[in-house]
Structures are given as C-alpha cells and as structure tokens.
Design an enzyme around this catalytic site. Structure first.
Site, PDB file in Angstrom:
ATOM      1  N   CYS A  81      46.557  50.699 -22.106  1.00  0.00           N
ATOM      2  CA  CYS A  81      47.489  49.445 -21.497  1.00  0.00           C
ATOM      3  C   CYS A  81      46.213  48.706 -20.766  1.00  0.00           C
ATOM      4  CB  CYS A  81      48.588  50.319 -20.707  1.00  0.00           C
ATOM      5  SG  CYS A  81      49.828  49.245 -20.153  1.00  0.00           S
ATOM      6  N   HIS A 175      50.885  54.821 -23.835  1.00  0.00           N
ATOM      7  CA  HIS A 175      50.088  55.671 -22.892  1.00  0.00           C
ATOM      8  C   HIS A 175      50.432  57.272 -23.585  1.00  0.00           C
ATOM      9  CE1 HIS A 175      50.047  53.178 -19.043  1.00  0.00           C
ATOM     10  NE2 HIS A 175      50.877  52.655 -19.683  1.00  0.00           N
ATOM     11  N   GLU A 177      48.562  59.777 -22.369  1.00  0.00           N
ATOM     12  CA  GLU A 177      48.603  60.741 -21.279  1.00  0.00           C
ATOM     13  C   GLU A 177      49.748  61.240 -20.574  1.00  0.00           C
ATOM     14  OE1 GLU A 177      48.755  57.108 -19.105  1.00  0.00           O
ATOM     15  OE2 GLU A 177      48.077  57.588 -20.995  1.00  0.00           O
TER      16      GLU A 177
END
Length: 201
Positions: A81, A175, A177
């Site tokens: 991002c 994302h 994660e």
C-alpha cells in the site's frame, strides 16, 4: 534459509502484523526506526499507512538517505500500500516534495480504488502461489497506472496490476499481513534467499 534479519519500517501502519507474519515464517523480524537499524537488516518490509506522512517521517528521523542508499545497493523489500507508493518511480497525484525512491519502475495513484469507505476484499491469483487464490485486503489502496519494462506483474484484479516484482523488490497494493495467510511473506523470503545463494555461487 540464509536470511537472518528482516526489518519492518516502524513509522506507521501494520508493523506488528508484518513482524508476526515474518516470525511465523521462521526468521528474525525487528522493527526499524533508526538509520543504524536500516543498515543492519538483510531485507526490509515497508507497510501501509499514509504515504505523505511516512515520507515526512523518513525525513524527520533522518532515514531517507540511508534508505535510498541501501535500496540502490540492492536491499530486498516487500512493500504494501503506502510502502509501494514510497518506492514507486512517480506518484500521479502526489505532492511535489513527496518521497518516491524510484526503486520500482511504476507510476501509482494514491487511493486509486477509492476512500476508506470503498475498502474491500477480493481473491487474486498470485504468481508463485499455485492454484489457491490469495484473499487481498484493499484499504484506500493505490492503483498502479504504469509498469516499466523490467517490472513483472505478479497479480491482477479486474485486469489491473495489484502486485509487481522488480529485482529483489515485491510491491503490493493490498495488505497480506492482515489475512493470517503468510504465503506472500514466505514467497518473498524464498526469492531473496534464492537470489542470495545464486550470487554467492
């Protein structure tokens, strides 16, 4: 795996989530806030956040020069991002003084998929992960509007690139994660490890 330490730039964003993902992959992962810490890591993750603020913090903490030098020297990165925006060649709608290191030969547009209320999840087919799709989390995600000749597209959404690789650098508009699925973190580590072994041969 010969990587010993992966840093996560700890100025903003999902730092803890990236640290946890890398640690689940079996490597030492540390938060990075100082120039000396950038010098000491074998690879670096640059998480999401607000790209203009992150650039200002890089300068405020005197990290920009060290980061640029290590990137120029081949430091492997996984960027998500806002991290992708920081490492891009150009930011279509960026401020004139906004940090863009040019590590990835791409042009990006901030919040290209919409504002916070337009955030969404979508399954993407990610090269190197086999047939099992990856659930991408897109939060105020940037859009990749141009891709250089040396940039490989790893994943697309609606025919647009959402993940790219150039050299030792992988950049994502989403994302990974936040999903609990560590396959992209593991793939990054495996590719860096393979490149290191090839260079040592």
């Amino acid at each position: 795996m010969t990587i010993t330490t992966v840093g996560v730039l700890a100025l903003q964003g999902d730092v803890r989530e990236h640290l946890a993902a890398f640690r689940r992959c079996g490597v030492d992962a540390v938060p990075v806030r100082l120039a000396a810490e950038i010098e000491s890591v074998d690879a670096l993750a640059v998480p999401g956040g607000e790209s203009t603020t992150m650039g200002k913090l890089l300068r405020a903490f005197a990290l920009e020069d060290t980061l640029r030098r290590r990137l120029a020297g081949g430091l492997p990165t996984l960027t998500t991002c806002a991290g992708l925006i920081l490492l891009s060649r150009s930011i279509v709608d960026g401020r004139p003084d906004q940090v863009a290191t040019g590590t990835l030969d791409i042009a990006v547009r901030r919040n290209g998929w919409g504002s916070q209320v337009d955030s969404f999840e979508a399954d993407v087919r990610f090269e190197g992960l086999g047939d099992l799709l990856f659930r991408g989390v897109f939060i105020r995600a940037p859009r990749i509007e141009e891709v250089g000749a040396d940039v490989k597209v790893l994943a697309r959404l609606r025919d647009e690139p959402v993940a790219v690789r150039q050299g030792a650098n992988i950049g994502l508009t989403f994302h990974p994660e936040m999903t609990g699925d560590d396959r992209i973190h593991r793939l990054f580590l495996e590719q860096v490890d393979a490149a290191r072994n090839e260079n040592a041969a």
